[in-house]
Each structure stands twice: as structure tokens, then as C-alpha cells.
Design an enzyme around this catalytic site. Structure first.
Site, PDB file in Angstrom:
ATOM      1  NE  ARG A 169       2.733 -16.774   6.290  1.00 30.22           N
ATOM      2  CZ  ARG A 169       2.886 -17.414   7.444  1.00 30.22           C
ATOM      3  NH1 ARG A 169       2.672 -18.715   7.498  1.00 30.22           N
ATOM      4  NH2 ARG A 169       3.243 -16.767   8.541  1.00 30.22           N
TER       5      ARG A 169
ATOM      6  CG  ASN B 245       7.837  -4.836  13.516  1.00 32.01           C
ATOM      7  OD1 ASN B 245       8.365  -4.261  12.572  1.00 32.01           O
ATOM      8  ND2 ASN B 245       8.456  -5.762  14.213  1.00 32.01           N
TER       9      ASN B 245
ATOM     10  CB  ILE C 137      -0.977  -0.023   1.184  1.00 36.81           C
ATOM     11  CG1 ILE C 137      -1.959  -1.197   1.019  1.00 36.81           C
ATOM     12  CG2 ILE C 137      -1.736   1.299   1.301  1.00 36.81           C
ATOM     13  CD1 ILE C 137      -2.881  -1.428   2.192  1.00 36.81           C
TER      14      ILE C 137
ATOM     15  N   GLY D 135       3.765   1.384   7.391  1.00 38.33           N
ATOM     16  CA  GLY D 135       4.721   0.353   7.786  1.00 38.33           C
ATOM     17  C   GLY D 135       4.208  -0.491   8.934  1.00 38.33           C
TER      18      GLY D 135
ATOM     19  CG  ASN E 101      13.038  -4.281   7.853  1.00 33.00           C
ATOM     20  OD1 ASN E 101      14.260  -4.161   7.714  1.00 33.00           O
ATOM     21  ND2 ASN E 101      12.519  -5.279   8.532  1.00 33.00           N
TER      22      ASN E 101
ATOM     23  CE  LYS F   1       8.998  -4.235   1.911  1.00 37.05           C
ATOM     24  NZ  LYS F   1       8.781  -4.093   3.370  1.00 37.05           N
TER      25      LYS F   1
ATOM     26  CE1 TYR G  92      -9.685 -17.454   5.691  1.00 38.53           C
ATOM     27  CE2 TYR G  92     -12.069 -17.779   5.714  1.00 38.53           C
ATOM     28  CZ  TYR G  92     -10.896 -17.520   5.029  1.00 38.53           C
ATOM     29  OH  TYR G  92     -10.938 -17.319   3.670  1.00 38.53           O
TER      30      TYR G  92
ATOM     31  CE  LYS H 266       0.361  -8.097   1.495  1.00 38.50           C
ATOM     32  NZ  LYS H 266       0.685  -7.604   2.838  1.00 38.50           N
TER      33      LYS H 266
ATOM     34  CE1 TYR I 107      -1.559  -6.329  10.642  1.00 40.73           C
ATOM     35  CE2 TYR I 107      -3.763  -7.212  10.296  1.00 40.73           C
ATOM     36  CZ  TYR I 107      -2.792  -6.278  10.017  1.00 40.73           C
ATOM     37  OH  TYR I 107      -3.051  -5.270   9.121  1.00 40.73           O
TER      38      TYR I 107
END
Length: 330
Positions: free
Chosen positions: A179, A92, A12, A76, A33, A39, A292, A177, A139
């Protein structure tokens, strides 16, 4: 005035840099990073002033090394929803984000940042309110915690704070990215390699390939970010999705039919694709059970009330455009 994009070499972030370039903005400091050297490819066709490693950026920014900074687009983060290292994720996605936020508030810099629809977890309603937030993984929890900080500081903030809860984003510049790239990206590569695409079979009351998500093109994500950049008086946490829930089957059929069209072949219905073995369903993995999201659909009420009135691409429009872009990169 200088602009800063963190995660600038990522999916993004790179699309935001490119969108800024298309408006003539080139005084951009790209932060990422740099241990993932490959990247940089996402920025090859972009114009920037400097490229900094994330470890040195925050201290230099807080010190005022970059002069007057108009805005920081903070993209980030570790976006791997299957990452289980909680300390890494919190460092992070939470602590680093707080440091960037603090520097922006101290300098009166617009702060536009990436939140996530993962905050909603298994909720059946996707409204930007605490009662609908129940993340299923670390996450989502890291993003959830930062949004709580934002809610506390926003009333006293003297500069813009705009957070965007990204739903299922797909589009150019995501190949690094792995997976965690979109299902559209994986379907494209599967079909080219194996002549078929694979989707999850039935799970949690949903039929094969019928789990539904709010799939949003990165083109629209960049447009929304720039809309709020242009309206610094508008702050808040906003869902960033199309407001439509579409099944994974729609992604698969669009990928297959676009690739068929590029080869001069006619479109097929889902039933025809399944019958011909072009779409295949695989058992739902045990590792994802209970973690999920089978359904997501952004409530756009706050976004529309904030003045964003442009239409969003459908899966059929956006994925078709994306597949043609991917095909052109071959």
C-alpha cells in the site's frame, strides 16, 4: 574501500546499489531485514559482497569487522506513514539510525541518510528550517527527531553527514511496498486489472485529483545521493524533490496515455479520460483526514547551493519511463 547500504533490498536502497554498480562499485555490503525474504529480488541484477541482517550489522560495524568503510548509505527504515505502533517506529527509524550514525562518526565514515518530507506535515513551506517542521504522523516524527540529533552533532562532526528529505518518490523496485508503493505503481496495476485508475475526490479545498505533490523519480534520488558521495566535504540536511508541485491527475493521465501508446492508441486529455471512465474519483477516506499532505513542493535552494545542478525529470518524463519499465517486467 567498502561501501555499506542499509535497506539495500528496499526501494531506494536497491536503486542506490544499482547506481553504484553502474559506476563500477561492487564492494558493497547490503544490509536489510531478512525476515522479508522476497525482497532479495530487488538485488538479483546487482553485484554485492555480502548480505547481512540488520540485527547483526550495527554491532559488527561498530566493532570494526568490515575494515575501512568509506561510506554508509542509510536507507533502512519503516516507511509506512500509516503505521501507528510508536515503539516499533522509534526503534526502527530513530534508535537504530542513531547507532549507525555513532559508528560512522567514530570511524570517520561518510554518512548519507534518508530523511523525509513527512517532517513538514501540513506546512505550506518546505524549507529545511525548524519553524516549518510539524509532522502529522509518527513516521514523520521519527524522522524529525533524528534530524534534530543531526543538527546537534553536525558542527563537531569530522566526517560527512548528508541527510535527504525525500518527497514523493516513484520508480523501479518498489513493488514489495504494498500500500505504500507510489500512486504511479498503483495506477499502473489498477489500469491493467480494471481498465481505469482511481484517485481521491475533493478534499480540503482541492478538487478531484488536484491534491499536488512533488513527485520525484528514484533515478534522480540515486543521482543526488551519488553527487554527495562524490563531495564528502558537503554536509547538511537537504530537500530532495524536483521543486515542482504536480497534481495526482498528472500521474493518472501519464500512466493511462503511456499504456495506451504501448497498445498503439492515441493520447487523451484528462477530461476525455474521465468522460470515458478511464479515471475515476473516490471519496476521500476518513482515516486520512487531518493526517494527509495535500501539497508538497521542495525548496531546492540549499541543494542547488551545494552544487547539484542537474535537471530533474518531470512527472510526464519520469512516469512515462517508469510505466514502460513496469510493462517490460510483465
Amino acid at each position: 574501500m567498502t561501501l555499506i547500504v542499509t535497506g539495500a533490498a528496499g526501494f531506494i536502497g536497491a536503486n542506490i546499489v544499482k547506481a553504484l554498480n553502474e559506476r563500477g562499485e561492487t564492494r558493497i555490503i547490503a544490509v536489510d531485514n531478512l525476515t522479508r525474504a522476497d525482497k532479495f529480488k530487488n538485488l538479483v541484477d546487482c553485484e554485492i559482497d555480502d548480505y547481512l541482517d540488520k540485527t547483526e550489522f550495527v554491532e559488527r560495524f561498530a566493532r570494526g569487522d568490515f575494515g575501512k568503510v568509506r561510506a554508509v548509505f542509510h536507507e533502512g527504515a519503516c516507511s509506512d506513514t500509516m503505521e501507528t505502533d510508536g515503539r516499533y517506529m522509534m526503534d526502527n527509524n530513530f534508535r537504530y539510525s542513531r547507532a549507525v550514525l555513532d559508528a560512522c562518526l567514530a570511524q570517520g565514515t561518510q554518512f548519507l541518510y534518508a530523511s523525509s518530507a513527512a517532517i513538514y506535515g501540513g506546512s505550506s513551506r518546505f524549507v529545511e528550517a525548524r519553524e516549518f517542521e510539524a509532522p502529522l504522523n509518527v513516521y514523520g516524527y521519527s524522522k524529525f527527531l533524528f534530524d534534530q540529533v543531526i543538527r546537534r552533532v553536525m558542527p563537531s562532526a569530522k566526517s560527512q553527514i548528508a541527510g535527504f528529505r525525500y518527497f514523493n518518490v516513484y520508480g523501479p523496485r518498489e513493488s514489495h511496498k504494498g500500500r505504500m508503493a507510489s500512486v504511479a505503481f498503483h495506477n499502473f496495476n489498477q489500469f491493467r486489472a480494471e481498465g481505469k485508475v482511481k484517485l481521491f475526490g475533493e478534499y480540503n479545498g482541492y478538487g478531484p485529483g488536484e491534491q499536488t505533490r512533488d513527485f520525484v523519480s528514484v533515478e534522480d534520488v540515486a543521482k543526488v545521493n551519488l553527487h554527495f558521495f562524490d563531495h564528502p566535504q558537503k554536509s547538511g540536511i537537504f530537500n530532495l524533490g524536483t521543486g515542482r508541485a504536480q497534481p495526482f491527475n498528472d500521474i493518472a493521465t501519464t500512466v493511462v496515455n503511456t499504456l495506451r501508446a504501448l497498445e498503439g492508441q492515441p493520447a487523451l486529455t484528462l477530461a476525455e479520460q474521465v468522460e470515458q471512465g478511464l479515471v475515476e474519483y473516490v471519496p476521500f477516506p476518513d482515516a486520512l483526514r487531518g493526517k494527509y499532505q495535500c501539497f508538497t513542493q521542495a525548496d531546492q535552494t540549499k541543494l542547488r547551493a551545494a552544487g547539484y545542478d542537474a535537471p530533474f525529470l518531470t512527472v510526464q518524463e519520469g512516469v512515462d519511463r517508469y510505466v514502460r519499465w513496469l510493462f517490460g517486467q510483465l
